[in-house]
Design a protein around this motif. Structure first.
Motif, PDB file in Angstrom:
ATOM      1  N   CYS A  27       0.969  -1.309   0.008  1.00  0.00           N
ATOM      2  CA  CYS A  27      -0.110   0.097  -0.016  1.00  0.00           C
ATOM      3  C   CYS A  27       0.934   1.335   0.015  1.00  0.00           C
ATOM      4  CB  CYS A  27      -0.921  -0.103   1.097  1.00  0.00           C
ATOM      5  SG  CYS A  27      -1.939  -1.275   1.174  1.00  0.00           S
ATOM      6  N   GLY A  29      -0.762   4.278   0.124  1.00  0.00           N
ATOM      7  CA  GLY A  29      -1.397   5.168   1.171  1.00  0.00           C
ATOM      8  C   GLY A  29      -2.007   6.511   0.164  1.00  0.00           C
ATOM      9  N   GLU A  31      -4.707   8.658  -2.376  1.00  0.00           N
ATOM     10  CA  GLU A  31      -6.044   8.942  -2.255  1.00  0.00           C
ATOM     11  C   GLU A  31      -6.701   7.658  -3.484  1.00  0.00           C
ATOM     12  OE1 GLU A  31      -7.837  10.407  -0.224  1.00  0.00           O
ATOM     13  OE2 GLU A  31      -6.070  11.295   0.741  1.00  0.00           O
ATOM     14  N   TYR A  34      -7.117   4.377  -2.192  1.00  0.00           N
ATOM     15  CA  TYR A  34      -8.181   4.214  -1.185  1.00  0.00           C
ATOM     16  C   TYR A  34      -9.266   4.119  -2.118  1.00  0.00           C
ATOM     17  CZ  TYR A  34     -11.737   5.970   2.336  1.00  0.00           C
ATOM     18  OH  TYR A  34     -12.388   6.246   3.167  1.00  0.00           O
ATOM     19  N   ILE A 117       0.927  -3.070   4.723  1.00  0.00           N
ATOM     20  CA  ILE A 117       0.526  -1.473   5.316  1.00  0.00           C
ATOM     21  C   ILE A 117       1.686  -1.078   6.080  1.00  0.00           C
ATOM     22  CG2 ILE A 117      -1.396   0.096   6.257  1.00  0.00           C
ATOM     23  CD1 ILE A 117      -3.171  -2.144   6.060  1.00  0.00           C
ATOM     24  N   TYR A 119       3.135   1.730   8.626  1.00  0.00           N
ATOM     25  CA  TYR A 119       2.192   3.058   8.962  1.00  0.00           C
ATOM     26  C   TYR A 119       3.206   3.521  10.156  1.00  0.00           C
ATOM     27  CZ  TYR A 119       1.520  -0.264  12.719  1.00  0.00           C
ATOM     28  OH  TYR A 119       1.474  -1.239  13.787  1.00  0.00           O
ATOM     29  N   ILE A 143      -8.649   0.406   4.214  1.00  0.00           N
ATOM     30  CA  ILE A 143      -9.254   1.751   4.166  1.00  0.00           C
ATOM     31  C   ILE A 143      -9.500   2.324   5.604  1.00  0.00           C
ATOM     32  CG2 ILE A 143     -10.124   1.576   1.868  1.00  0.00           C
ATOM     33  CD1 ILE A 143     -12.817   0.899   3.249  1.00  0.00           C
ATOM     34  N   LYS A 146      -5.936   3.787   6.657  1.00  0.00           N
ATOM     35  CA  LYS A 146      -5.653   4.983   5.741  1.00  0.00           C
ATOM     36  C   LYS A 146      -6.192   6.175   6.438  1.00  0.00           C
ATOM     37  CE  LYS A 146      -5.736   7.918   2.106  1.00  0.00           C
ATOM     38  NZ  LYS A 146      -4.502   8.940   1.852  1.00  0.00           N
ATOM     39  N   GLY A 152       1.427   4.235   4.418  1.00  0.00           N
ATOM     40  CA  GLY A 152       1.896   4.111   3.083  1.00  0.00           C
ATOM     41  C   GLY A 152       3.505   4.340   2.691  1.00  0.00           C
ATOM     42  N   SER A 369     -10.850  10.739   9.131  1.00  0.00           N
ATOM     43  CA  SER A 369      -9.842  11.447   9.394  1.00  0.00           C
ATOM     44  C   SER A 369      -9.807  12.611  10.270  1.00  0.00           C
ATOM     45  CB  SER A 369      -8.978  11.974   7.924  1.00  0.00           C
ATOM     46  OG  SER A 369      -7.905  12.877   8.258  1.00  0.00           O
TER      47      SER A 369
END
Ligand code: OXD
Ligand code: MN
Length: 581
Positions: A27, A29, A31, A34, A117, A119, A143, A146, A152, A369
């Motif tokens: 991933c 990260g 948009e 997503y 992922i 992070y 998701i 994210k 990402g 978010s």
């Protein structure tokens, strides 16, 4: 994409060999990524669109009805040192846990995609942040991660630079409660989770990494990983003080962190830094500073409305993933106490009928978010964090605990934190409404023996003389008819204001056996029309009830045996003898 970090590359390939996914996706990260995963989930029905006019970019996910909360009885800390794990955790030897998990993982991703992922928990450029990598076969996890973390390419770059990261392996498995475990290996900074897609069990950056693994790591490195919101309280003069507050799950941390002051205090502002987790480090000046390791909110939906939490209510009108809420006939999300619209479909996807229970599961959640929150602090991304003036503990107690009281010292504050008890909520499986001990609101999250954890807390006293002041609050006192004695929500600002005044030495207080309580006119509540007798019971203590509480708490402390720090025992004795005199 792949990685320059050999350890990560080797681990990903070992896990792929074990779990046998059809595809592997690293991933980035973005948009676009997503949106691509959202589209995939809309295609296979694991996500459904909500009304795009009223709720742009909002989606609904319904989980398996048996998989809607954290499962504390299936959550383990695995180490060969059982005593270090403590009776406050479920324990398993490392080899047994690995054997069990590897058996479950064998071939479990056949036909699925494994997502990698990377992070970062905390601002990407903060020295206090820590990274991890989650491997999962759940697009829902991707998701959510994210929105909840900095994930990402940026995180991978940091991992490649630092070399150190927490390894989290997650598979939804068959969602069979009989084949479900959440295992933590703090000594090797790894997590293994199988059989659940629910937030706290599956978004491994949150409870598993940022609390259970991080608390163990924090003890070794001299900091604290806590189940705390962080807020900034700005006065009309423009002075901001930061408060970190620990309440058990589903006791209003999100609401407090996003509080909108009542009309009378409209020149005050509350800024949100975090709503669930705080990492507290001491800087070189001896000041405790906090960062929020998360980048989003995974909040309880029911009860959120324009009055209880306007900021959250507005924030979740767009760009939000809803889990286990109901829907109106025109596909708007619906939940109990939304105070808007009517349910047509419930959280199980059936036509709504009151007789079948609530439309939204009591632990239904929004994921969004943090940047969507109008009260998001401009310092929330600051790599150096914010200086903490006050630490507040709280619980949900119908009786006993007054509205607010202050500890007499740091050490006494640690006793108060250790004494937190609260009524259970729907955030975990099991009966709700039972009072249980929940020290520092960390019962489900402290990755090691509570006795050692209290020693660690106490050790801060020797490191500086400018520690934050410690308080306890209880918004949940009720009378015999079950009515709340205190209005709560925005009015809690009045309590925060008293707390800061106490920190600054601007207001007196009455000394009692359990700590300092507000004087008769200590809080500005004249316009609230609270009966004097009610105010009296909110701001006084019942000695008999407290003697009983402290005696029960004493037996609980005894259960930690020789490991219990003598200072905590001394603090406990002092309160008991003050109650006796
Ligand atoms: C949470 C919890 O989801 O504490 O934050 O359960
Ligand atoms: Mn929580």
């Amino acid at each position: 994409m792949t990685t320059k970090n050999q350890e990560l590359a080797a681990w990903v390939s070992d896990v792929a060999a074990l779990t046998q996914p059809d595809r592997l996706v690293w991933c980035d990260g973005s948009e676009a990524e997503y949106q691509q995963i959202v589209d995939l989930m809309l295609g296979d029905g694991s996500l459904s669109p909500l009304n795009s006019e009223t709720h742009p970019n909002c989606y609904l996910h319904l989980s398996d009805p048996q998989d809607v909360a954290r499962v504390e009885h299936l959550t383990f800390i695995c180490s060969d040192d059982k005593a270090a794990v403590g009776d406050n955790n479920n324990w398993m030897p490392v080899a047994d846990a690995k054997q069990k998990m590897n058996d479950l993982y064998a071939g479990c991703m056949r036909g699925r995609t494994m997502y990698v992922i990377p992070y970062c928990m905390g601002p990407i450029d903060s020295p206090y942040s820590r990274c991890g990598v989650e491997l999962t076969d759940s697009p829902y996890v991707v998701i959510n991660m994210k929105l909840m973390t900095r994930m990402g390419a940026r995180a991978l770059t940091r991992i490649e630079k630092e070399g150190k990261f927490v390894k989290g392996l997650h598979s939804t498995g068959e969602l069979d409660p009989e084949r479900r475990f959440i295992m933590h290996f703090p000594e090797e900074l790894s997590i293994m989770s199988y059989g659940s897609g629910y937030g706290g069990n599956a978004l491994l950056g949150k409870k598993c990494h940022a609390l259970r693994i991080a608390s163990w790591q924090a003890r070794q490195e001299g900091w604290l990983a806590e189940h705390m919101l962080i807020l900034g309280l700005e006065s009309p003069e423009g002075e901001t003080h930061y408060i970190a507050a620990a309440f058990p799950s589903a006791c209003g941390k999100t609401n407090l962190a996003m509080l909108i002051p009542p009309e009378k205090f409209k020149d005050w502002k509350v800024w949100t830094l975090g709503d669930d987790i705080a990492w507290l480090h001491m800087d070189t000046e001896g000041q405790l500073r906090a960062i929020n390791p998360e980048a989003g909110y995974f909040g309880v939906v029911p009860g959120t409305n324009a009055k209880t939490n306007r900021n959250a209510y507005d924030m979740i009108q767009q760009d939000t993933i809803f889990t286990n809420v109901g829907k109106t006939a025109d596909d708007q999300p619906w939940w109990e106490d939304k105070k808007h619209g009517e349910p047509s479909v419930d959280w199980k996807g059936n036509s709504y009928a009151a007789a079948n229970g609530p439309a939204a599961h009591p632990n239904s959640r929004f994921t969004v978010s943090a940047t969507g929150n109008k009260a998001y602090s401009s310092l929330a991304e600051a790599p150096e964090g914010v200086p903490i003036s006050a630490i507040v503990f709280g619980g949900r107690r119908r009786e006993l605990a007054p509205l607010v009281y202050q500890a007499k010292s740091w050490e006494h504050g640690v006793l108060i934190g250790a004494g937190v008890a609260s009524e259970t909520t729907a955030a975990a499986t099991g009966e709700v409404g039972l009072v249980r001990r929940d020290p520092m609101a960390m019962k489900p999250f402290c990755g090691y023996n509570f006795a050692d954890y209290w020693s660690h807390w106490l050790s801060f006293a020797g490191r500086t003389d400018t520690l934050p002041k410690i308080f306890h609050v209880n918004w949940f006192r009720q009378n015999e008819d079950g009515d709340f004695l205190w209005p709560g929500f925005g009015e809690n600002l009045r309590v925060l204001q008293w707390i800061i005044q106490r920190c600054k030495g601007e207001v007196g207080a009455k000394e009692t056996a359990i700590g300092y309580l507000p004087n008769e006119h200590g809080l500005d509540i004249a316009d609230l029309n609270i009966e004097p007798a009610v105010w009296e019971s909110l701001t006084s203590i019942n000695d008999d009830q407290w003697r009983q509480e402290m005696t029960e708490f004493g037996s609980y402390l005894d259960s930690f045996g020789d490991r219990l720090p003598p200072e905590l025992r001394k603090q406990h004795q002092q309160v008991l003898s003050a109650l006796a005199s």
